[in-house]
Design a protein around this motif. Sequence first.
Motif, PDB file in Angstrom:
ATOM      1  N   PRO A 263       3.533   9.848 -22.114  1.00 41.54           N
ATOM      2  CA  PRO A 263       2.850  10.706 -21.144  1.00 41.54           C
ATOM      3  C   PRO A 263       2.830  12.166 -21.574  1.00 41.54           C
ATOM      4  CG  PRO A 263       5.042  10.158 -20.360  1.00 41.54           C
ATOM      5  CD  PRO A 263       4.828   9.356 -21.623  1.00 41.54           C
ATOM      6  N   LEU A 264       1.866  12.859 -21.034  1.00 41.29           N
ATOM      7  CA  LEU A 264       1.735  14.294 -21.268  1.00 41.29           C
ATOM      8  C   LEU A 264       1.708  14.988 -19.921  1.00 41.29           C
ATOM      9  CD1 LEU A 264       1.089  16.721 -23.204  1.00 41.29           C
ATOM     10  CD2 LEU A 264      -1.333  16.199 -22.796  1.00 41.29           C
ATOM     11  N   ARG A 265       2.607  15.941 -19.724  1.00 43.85           N
ATOM     12  CA  ARG A 265       2.571  16.705 -18.473  1.00 43.85           C
ATOM     13  C   ARG A 265       1.390  17.653 -18.523  1.00 43.85           C
ATOM     14  NH1 ARG A 265       7.253  19.848 -15.073  1.00 43.85           N
ATOM     15  NH2 ARG A 265       7.702  17.695 -14.536  1.00 43.85           N
ATOM     16  N   GLY A 266       0.505  17.504 -17.559  1.00 47.43           N
ATOM     17  CA  GLY A 266      -0.677  18.342 -17.515  1.00 47.43           C
ATOM     18  C   GLY A 266      -0.353  19.762 -17.086  1.00 47.43           C
ATOM     19  N   GLN A 267      -1.282  20.652 -17.360  1.00 47.51           N
ATOM     20  CA  GLN A 267      -1.100  22.047 -16.956  1.00 47.51           C
ATOM     21  C   GLN A 267      -1.245  22.204 -15.443  1.00 47.51           C
ATOM     22  OE1 GLN A 267      -4.155  23.973 -19.298  1.00 47.51           O
ATOM     23  NE2 GLN A 267      -2.731  24.390 -20.968  1.00 47.51           N
ATOM     24  N   ARG A 268      -1.952  21.290 -14.823  1.00 45.58           N
ATOM     25  CA  ARG A 268      -2.194  21.399 -13.384  1.00 45.58           C
ATOM     26  C   ARG A 268      -1.132  20.634 -12.609  1.00 45.58           C
ATOM     27  NH1 ARG A 268      -8.242  20.438 -11.656  1.00 45.58           N
ATOM     28  NH2 ARG A 268      -7.550  18.292 -11.726  1.00 45.58           N
ATOM     29  N   ALA A 269      -0.966  21.041 -11.369  1.00 43.86           N
ATOM     30  CA  ALA A 269      -0.100  20.335 -10.431  1.00 43.86           C
ATOM     31  C   ALA A 269      -0.830  20.251  -9.104  1.00 43.86           C
ATOM     32  CB  ALA A 269       1.240  21.059 -10.264  1.00 43.86           C
ATOM     33  N   TYR A 270      -0.302  19.440  -8.198  1.00 40.46           N
ATOM     34  CA  TYR A 270      -0.915  19.252  -6.887  1.00 40.46           C
ATOM     35  C   TYR A 270      -0.090  19.998  -5.847  1.00 40.46           C
ATOM     36  CZ  TYR A 270      -4.002  15.858  -8.987  1.00 40.46           C
ATOM     37  OH  TYR A 270      -4.957  15.265  -9.763  1.00 40.46           O
ATOM     38  N   TYR A 271      -0.801  20.721  -4.981  1.00 40.22           N
ATOM     39  CA  TYR A 271      -0.163  21.595  -3.998  1.00 40.22           C
ATOM     40  C   TYR A 271      -0.756  21.372  -2.613  1.00 40.22           C
ATOM     41  CZ  TYR A 271       1.178  24.351  -8.158  1.00 40.22           C
ATOM     42  OH  TYR A 271       1.680  24.763  -9.369  1.00 40.22           O
ATOM     43  N   LEU A 272       0.062  21.631  -1.607  1.00 38.21           N
ATOM     44  CA  LEU A 272      -0.440  21.825  -0.252  1.00 38.21           C
ATOM     45  C   LEU A 272      -0.568  23.325  -0.047  1.00 38.21           C
ATOM     46  CD1 LEU A 272      -1.163  20.931   2.646  1.00 38.21           C
ATOM     47  CD2 LEU A 272       1.286  21.084   3.180  1.00 38.21           C
ATOM     48  N   ILE A 273      -1.775  23.781   0.215  1.00 34.81           N
ATOM     49  CA  ILE A 273      -2.053  25.202   0.419  1.00 34.81           C
ATOM     50  C   ILE A 273      -2.265  25.452   1.909  1.00 34.81           C
ATOM     51  CG2 ILE A 273      -3.495  27.151  -0.241  1.00 34.81           C
ATOM     52  CD1 ILE A 273      -2.106  25.847  -2.597  1.00 34.81           C
ATOM     53  N   THR A 274      -1.568  26.423   2.446  1.00 36.90           N
ATOM     54  CA  THR A 274      -1.750  26.802   3.850  1.00 36.90           C
ATOM     55  C   THR A 274      -1.868  28.319   3.945  1.00 36.90           C
ATOM     56  OG1 THR A 274       0.676  26.778   4.104  1.00 36.90           O
ATOM     57  CG2 THR A 274      -0.538  24.810   4.829  1.00 36.90           C
ATOM     58  N   PRO A 275      -2.527  28.804   4.977  1.00 34.40           N
ATOM     59  CA  PRO A 275      -2.640  30.256   5.128  1.00 34.40           C
ATOM     60  C   PRO A 275      -1.293  30.860   5.504  1.00 34.40           C
ATOM     61  CG  PRO A 275      -3.583  29.135   7.024  1.00 34.40           C
ATOM     62  CD  PRO A 275      -3.238  28.071   6.032  1.00 34.40           C
ATOM     63  N   GLU A 276      -1.072  32.055   5.033  1.00 34.33           N
ATOM     64  CA  GLU A 276       0.135  32.784   5.425  1.00 34.33           C
ATOM     65  C   GLU A 276      -0.034  33.226   6.873  1.00 34.33           C
ATOM     66  OE1 GLU A 276       0.505  35.944   2.624  1.00 34.33           O
ATOM     67  OE2 GLU A 276       1.808  34.795   1.290  1.00 34.33           O
ATOM     68  N   ALA A 277       0.611  32.534   7.767  1.00 36.72           N
ATOM     69  CA  ALA A 277       0.467  32.832   9.196  1.00 36.72           C
ATOM     70  C   ALA A 277       1.837  32.827   9.845  1.00 36.72           C
ATOM     71  CB  ALA A 277      -0.437  31.799   9.867  1.00 36.72           C
ATOM     72  N   ALA A 278       1.990  33.683  10.823  1.00 40.82           N
ATOM     73  CA  ALA A 278       3.284  33.772  11.504  1.00 40.82           C
ATOM     74  C   ALA A 278       3.547  32.534  12.346  1.00 40.82           C
ATOM     75  CB  ALA A 278       3.317  35.026  12.378  1.00 40.82           C
ATOM     76  N   HIS A 279       2.493  31.952  12.901  1.00 45.41           N
ATOM     77  CA  HIS A 279       2.666  30.812  13.804  1.00 45.41           C
ATOM     78  C   HIS A 279       1.914  29.606  13.240  1.00 45.41           C
ATOM     79  CE1 HIS A 279       4.460  33.567  16.671  1.00 45.41           C
ATOM     80  NE2 HIS A 279       3.398  34.350  16.571  1.00 45.41           N
ATOM     81  N   GLU A 280       2.625  28.754  12.534  1.00 47.89           N
ATOM     82  CA  GLU A 280       2.038  27.550  11.965  1.00 47.89           C
ATOM     83  C   GLU A 280       2.207  26.388  12.933  1.00 47.89           C
ATOM     84  OE1 GLU A 280       2.163  26.138   7.501  1.00 47.89           O
ATOM     85  OE2 GLU A 280       3.951  25.399   8.536  1.00 47.89           O
ATOM     86  N   LYS A 281       1.215  25.524  12.968  1.00 47.33           N
ATOM     87  CA  LYS A 281       1.297  24.356  13.831  1.00 47.33           C
ATOM     88  C   LYS A 281       2.529  23.520  13.508  1.00 47.33           C
ATOM     89  CE  LYS A 281      -3.642  23.361  14.709  1.00 47.33           C
ATOM     90  NZ  LYS A 281      -4.694  22.335  14.507  1.00 47.33           N
ATOM     91  N   ILE A 282       3.168  23.009  14.549  1.00 53.19           N
ATOM     92  CA  ILE A 282       4.290  22.097  14.338  1.00 53.19           C
ATOM     93  C   ILE A 282       3.821  20.876  13.560  1.00 53.19           C
ATOM     94  CG2 ILE A 282       5.935  20.571  15.498  1.00 53.19           C
ATOM     95  CD1 ILE A 282       6.136  22.628  17.716  1.00 53.19           C
ATOM     96  N   ALA A 283       2.602  20.414  13.843  1.00 53.06           N
ATOM     97  CA  ALA A 283       2.062  19.256  13.135  1.00 53.06           C
ATOM     98  C   ALA A 283       1.972  19.517  11.636  1.00 53.06           C
ATOM     99  CB  ALA A 283       0.686  18.894  13.695  1.00 53.06           C
ATOM    100  N   MET A 284       1.626  20.739  11.233  1.00 49.86           N
ATOM    101  CA  MET A 284       1.546  21.054   9.810  1.00 49.86           C
ATOM    102  C   MET A 284       2.938  21.079   9.188  1.00 49.86           C
ATOM    103  SD  MET A 284       0.019  21.629   7.034  1.00 49.86           S
ATOM    104  CE  MET A 284      -1.705  21.806   7.480  1.00 49.86           C
ATOM    105  N   GLN A 285       3.919  21.589   9.909  1.00 46.71           N
ATOM    106  CA  GLN A 285       5.286  21.574   9.399  1.00 46.71           C
ATOM    107  C   GLN A 285       5.765  20.142   9.159  1.00 46.71           C
ATOM    108  OE1 GLN A 285       7.663  23.836  12.178  1.00 46.71           O
ATOM    109  NE2 GLN A 285       6.248  25.558  12.165  1.00 46.71           N
ATOM    110  N   GLN A 286       5.444  19.257  10.100  1.00 45.96           N
ATOM    111  CA  GLN A 286       5.836  17.854   9.961  1.00 45.96           C
ATOM    112  C   GLN A 286       5.074  17.182   8.827  1.00 45.96           C
ATOM    113  OE1 GLN A 286       4.863  16.742  13.979  1.00 45.96           O
ATOM    114  NE2 GLN A 286       6.982  16.946  14.695  1.00 45.96           N
ATOM    115  N   PHE A 287       3.786  17.499   8.713  1.00 51.74           N
ATOM    116  CA  PHE A 287       2.962  16.923   7.650  1.00 51.74           C
ATOM    117  C   PHE A 287       3.464  17.367   6.288  1.00 51.74           C
ATOM    118  CE2 PHE A 287      -0.945  17.166   4.974  1.00 51.74           C
ATOM    119  CZ  PHE A 287      -1.200  15.794   4.913  1.00 51.74           C
ATOM    120  N   ARG A 288       3.838  18.641   6.145  1.00 49.40           N
ATOM    121  CA  ARG A 288       4.354  19.145   4.876  1.00 49.40           C
ATOM    122  C   ARG A 288       5.630  18.402   4.475  1.00 49.40           C
ATOM    123  NH1 ARG A 288       4.826  24.009   6.120  1.00 49.40           N
ATOM    124  NH2 ARG A 288       3.043  24.930   5.031  1.00 49.40           N
TER     125      ARG A 288
END
Length: 296
Positions: A263-288
């Motif tokens: 195998p070859l480790r690719g230069q790319r990786a997979y991320y969850l991107i979210t906006p920098e917000a003070a109040h994030e949904k609880i559902a997003m915290q659980q999903f992450r």
Amino acid sequence: MSRKIPMLQALNCFEAAARHQSYTHASRELSLTQSAVSRQIASLESFLGVQLFQRTRHGVVLTSAGASYARQIAARLDGLERDTLDTMARQGGGALQLASVPTFATRWLMPRLAGLAAQQPEIVVHIDAYTKPFMFADTEYDGALYAGTPEQLGRWPGTRATLLMHEEIVPVASPRLLAARSSWQPQHLLELTLLQQSTRPGAWRQWYDAMQVEGEARYGARYELFSMLAMAAVQGQGVALLPRMLVETELARGELQVVCERPLRGQRAYYLITPEAAHEKIAMQQFRAWLQAEAA
């Protein structure tokens, strides 16, 4: 100050009539009389001060202003209905709207969503295909599943990136294509047709450089999406370089086989991107948290 918004019933009647180009068909869809639909649209035209339909001997046709307004109203009514259904179904807190690179969504995420539903039944995930960074403030997305390099992430301001996994790139092919040998080494792949991905034209060269193999490669067809590349490999068109996690199903079913475990480790990786917000949904915290556990 009161909003300058027409009555919802009038907008519903107009949208249906515009879609069908018929008051009669709109009345049937809405379970109203034709005269009731006509009155609602007349009141809307009076409110706007704009003629939306032209009456003809055969019925009605949209004016240019009516056609433009119909396109705008249809999208907003669809959004209002979607938001209402989300609130009714999940008490307003469990629906997540995600943008995602398509192959990752269909091949890695979606087969696992039944597990999320079993663990977190209050969360429902809506997914749209999206491949490029965007401004969250201009959309309704709660997050994005994105494949990219650290340099690309650095050019996506105002966001928080959660690393899910790195790409492990492996050469795969149909077992029928590999029947000529019991064991394959990197240099042996020069005997086979190498399928290409149009968005990663240098992938095979990088793999051969990492394997320290020299020689003349025999390149075959070029495809844009990982899913296309995987299908071509299953059909025996050649060898494909693919992230292992995106062909888990084909490997498990025996439709594809790793040609050689280099195998070859690719230069790319997979991320969850979210906006920098003070109040994030609880559902997003659980999903992450669920995503990180699945990726681990």
